[in-house]
Design a protein around this motif. Structure first.
Motif, PDB file in Angstrom:
ATOM      1  N   ASN A 146      -1.341  47.276  22.001  1.00 38.46           N
ATOM      2  CA  ASN A 146      -2.809  46.916  21.855  1.00 38.46           C
ATOM      3  C   ASN A 146      -3.480  46.103  23.163  1.00 38.46           C
ATOM      4  OD1 ASN A 146      -3.361  48.322  19.566  1.00 38.46           O
ATOM      5  ND2 ASN A 146      -1.997  46.514  18.537  1.00 38.46           N
ATOM      6  N   ARG A 149      -3.692  48.659  25.831  1.00 40.44           N
ATOM      7  CA  ARG A 149      -4.964  49.546  25.404  1.00 40.44           C
ATOM      8  C   ARG A 149      -6.266  48.952  25.705  1.00 40.44           C
ATOM      9  NH1 ARG A 149      -4.768  53.791  21.575  1.00 40.44           N
ATOM     10  NH2 ARG A 149      -2.166  54.367  21.741  1.00 40.44           N
ATOM     11  N   MET A 150      -6.369  47.575  25.670  1.00 38.48           N
ATOM     12  CA  MET A 150      -7.739  46.990  25.707  1.00 38.48           C
ATOM     13  C   MET A 150      -8.081  47.093  27.110  1.00 38.48           C
ATOM     14  SD  MET A 150      -9.065  43.272  24.058  1.00 38.48           S
ATOM     15  CE  MET A 150      -7.811  42.314  24.838  1.00 38.48           C
ATOM     16  N   ARG A 153      -8.062  50.807  28.707  1.00 36.85           N
ATOM     17  CA  ARG A 153      -8.878  51.728  28.152  1.00 36.85           C
ATOM     18  C   ARG A 153     -10.257  51.199  27.808  1.00 36.85           C
ATOM     19  NH1 ARG A 153      -5.992  55.418  23.912  1.00 36.85           N
ATOM     20  NH2 ARG A 153      -8.103  56.129  23.520  1.00 36.85           N
ATOM     21  N   ALA A 154     -10.482  49.970  27.209  1.00 39.65           N
ATOM     22  CA  ALA A 154     -11.994  49.426  26.849  1.00 39.65           C
ATOM     23  C   ALA A 154     -12.335  48.922  28.091  1.00 39.65           C
ATOM     24  CB  ALA A 154     -11.694  48.229  25.828  1.00 39.65           C
ATOM     25  N   LEU A 155     -11.485  48.137  29.090  1.00 40.74           N
ATOM     26  CA  LEU A 155     -12.205  47.729  30.171  1.00 40.74           C
ATOM     27  C   LEU A 155     -12.472  48.768  31.206  1.00 40.74           C
ATOM     28  CD1 LEU A 155     -12.891  45.340  31.898  1.00 40.74           C
ATOM     29  CD2 LEU A 155     -10.424  44.872  32.590  1.00 40.74           C
ATOM     30  N   LEU A 157     -13.354  51.397  30.509  1.00 38.69           N
ATOM     31  CA  LEU A 157     -14.481  52.169  30.696  1.00 38.69           C
ATOM     32  C   LEU A 157     -15.519  51.657  31.267  1.00 38.69           C
ATOM     33  CD1 LEU A 157     -14.269  53.655  26.908  1.00 38.69           C
ATOM     34  CD2 LEU A 157     -14.216  55.031  28.817  1.00 38.69           C
ATOM     35  N   SER A 158     -15.558  50.325  31.669  1.00 41.52           N
ATOM     36  CA  SER A 158     -16.532  49.631  32.396  1.00 41.52           C
ATOM     37  C   SER A 158     -16.480  49.808  33.998  1.00 41.52           C
ATOM     38  CB  SER A 158     -16.761  48.106  31.837  1.00 41.52           C
ATOM     39  OG  SER A 158     -17.082  47.936  30.675  1.00 41.52           O
TER      40      SER A 158
END
Lengths: 196, 198
Positions: A146, A149-150, A153-155, A157-158
Motif C-alpha cells: 500500500n 500504491r500511495m 498511484r495517488a501521488l 496522479l498529481s
C-alpha cells in the motif's frame, strides 16, 4: 535536476540513512542538485492540526513556516525521492503526515474553473520510492503493497503525463546479509545516477 | 452477547461530519448495550510519530512502553475494532497510521514463534473490523489511486485478527461536493449497518 529526498526513519545511523546518503552521492555525481528532508531530524509534526484542517479548503492552506519551506522545495523539484521503511504495508506515519500537510491545494493540485481537482506537480519528472520491508515478496503482494500504491498511484496522479515512477525495495530485510545490503545500496546508486 | 467495542477516532475537528459519525457509533453502541472504549487520538494528544526509543523497543515486551499500555490493553480487550477517520491521500491520516505503527506492537498484536522468520497473528480476540471513512473524491478516482487505506485495514490489519474476523467497510465518496441530504443518507446507512453488527 533538483532532487528532493524525503527520509522517514527514526534511527539516524541506520540503513535508511545509508540509502539516503547513497542517493545524494549518486545524484551529485551525475551533476544534479540535492536537498535532503530528514523528517525525524527536523522533528516534523505529522498530525495535521485543526487550524490547518479549517484552512484546507481556503486560499492559504499552509500556516506553518516549516511546511511552507517544504512546499517551496516540492514546487521546484524535478525528482521526488522517498526513503522509508514499510510498516503495516504502508509508509511510516511521519511520511504520511508530510503528504497530508505539505501536499495541499496550491502545491500538489489546484481546482479548475469547474471546481475539479487538477494536478500541479507537472514539474516532477520522477517519483522514486526506496523502501525496506521485513516481509517477503509474496506477503507484500498479498497485502497489496500500500505504501507503493500511495506514492506510485495517488501521488503520481498529481504529477504530469510524463512523470516516471521507479521503486526499489529490499524485502525480507531481517534475513539479508551485509553483502546483500551492500548490493542493494549499489543498485540504488546506479538507478539514481541513470535518471534523466 | 455483549459486544466489546474499541473506537479509534482520528479527526482534528470533533465538530466535523466525521466527528458526527463517531457519535453515531457511540449512540448505536449504547442502544445495543455494547461496552465501549474510545480513543480520540487528537484529543488525547497521541503522538503521530513512532519515536526512536519505540523503534529500538520494536521487539521488546509491551511493559517496556508504559505510555502505550492503556492502548495495548484496550486493543486486546475488544472484539470489535472500529476506525473512524477521513481518508487523505488515499489512506488514514498520519495520527491514525501512527496508532497502527505504535500500538500494533510485538506481543500485543503479533509475535514471532521460535525459529520462524515471519510474524504470527496475536489479535484472536478481534472478530470484527469496521472502517467508517469519508473521501473527498469519487470512488472512481480512489480506485485509480489504489485505495491504500482500505487495504491497510482489510489486509495488513485483518491478518492479525481472528481467522473468523469479518471486515465492514463503510465509506462515503465525493464528500467535498456533497449535500446535507447525501451526508444524512450515509449516516443512516452507518446506523443500519452498526445495528446489524453490534
Amino acid at each position: 535536476m533538483h532532487f528532493v529526498v524525503v527520509v522517514a526513519h527514526p534511527s539516524p545511523d541506520g540503513y535508511a540513512h545509508a540509502l539516503a546518503a547513497e542517493v545524494e552521492r549518486a545524484a551529485l555525481a551525475a551533476g544534479n542538485q540535492v536537498t535532503i528532508l530528514d523528517l525525524y531530524r527536523e522533528s516534523f509534526n505529522a498530525a495535521m492540526t485543526a487550524e490547518e484542517w479549517r484552512a484546507y479548503a481556503g486560499d492559504n492552506p499552509i500556516v506553518d513556516p516549516q511546511v511552507a519551506a517544504h512546499a517551496e522545495l516540492v514546487k521546484q523539484a524535478d525528482a521526488l525521492v522517498f526513503v522509508y521503511p514499510t510498516w503495516w504495508s504502508g509508509v511510516p506515519s511521519i511520511l504520511k503526515g508530510w503528504l497530508d500537510r505539505v501536499l495541499v491545494a496550491g502545491v500538489a493540485f489546484h481546482f479548475d474553473k469547474k471546481g475539479k481537482v487538477r494536478p500541479s506537480l507537472t514539474n516532477v519528472r520522477h517519483i522514486i520510492g526506496i523502501t525496506t520491508s521485513g516481509s517477503k515478496p509474496l506477503y507484500i503482494a498479498l497485502m497489496r503493497d500500500n505504501g507503493r500504491r500511495m506514492l506510485g498511484r495517488a501521488l503520481r496522479l498529481s504529477c504530469g503525463w510524463r512523470t516516471r515512477t521507479t521503486f526499489l525495495s529490499l524485502r525480507g530485510i531481517h534475513n539479508k546479509t551485509d553483502e546483500q545490503r551492500e548490493r542493494f545500496l549499489a543498485r540504488v546508486g546506479k538507478t539514481i545516477g541513470r535518471l534523466k | 452477547m455483549t459486544r466489546k467495542v474499541l473506537v479509534v477516532f482520528a479527526h482534528p475537528e470533533a465538530a466535523s461530519f466525521v466527528g458526527s459519525l463517531r457519535d453515531v457509533v457511540a449512540s448505536i453502541a449504547a442502544e445495543k448495550r455494547a461496552e465501549v472504549r474510545q480513543h480520540d487520538l487528537y484529543d488525547e494528544g497521541f503522538s503521530a510519530v513512532l519515536s526512536l526509543n519505540e523503534w529500538q523497543l520494536h521487539r521488546a515486551a509491551p511493559e517496556t512502553k508504559p505510555h502505550l499500555v492503556r492502548h495495548f490493553e484496550d486493543l486486546q480487550w475488544c472484539d470489535t475494532l472500529v476506525f473512524v477517520y477521513p481518508t487523505w491521500w488515499s489512506a488514514q491520516p498520519a495520527i491514525l497510521k501512527a496508532w497502527m505503527d505504535r500500538v500494533i506492537a510485538h506481543d500485543v498484536a503479533w509475535n514471532v514463534k521460535d525459529g520462524a522468520d515471519r510474524i504470527s497473528p496475536g489479535l484472536s480476540n478481534v472478530k470484527r473490523l469496521v472502517a467508517i471513512t469519508t473521501h473527498g473524491s469519487s470512488k472512481f478516482v480512489n480506485v485509480l489511486e489504489g485505495e491504500a487505506g482500505k487495504y491497510i485495514v482489510k489486509r495488513a490489519i485483518r491478518v492479525l485478527c481472528s481467522w473468523r474476523c469479518r471486515t465492514t467497510w463503510l465509506a462515503m465518496y465525493d464528500v467535498d461536493g456533497s449535500t446535507r441530504v447525501e451526508r444524512d443518507r450515509f449516516t443512516r446507512r452507518v446506523e443500519r449497518r452498526l445495528r446489524q453488527i453490534l
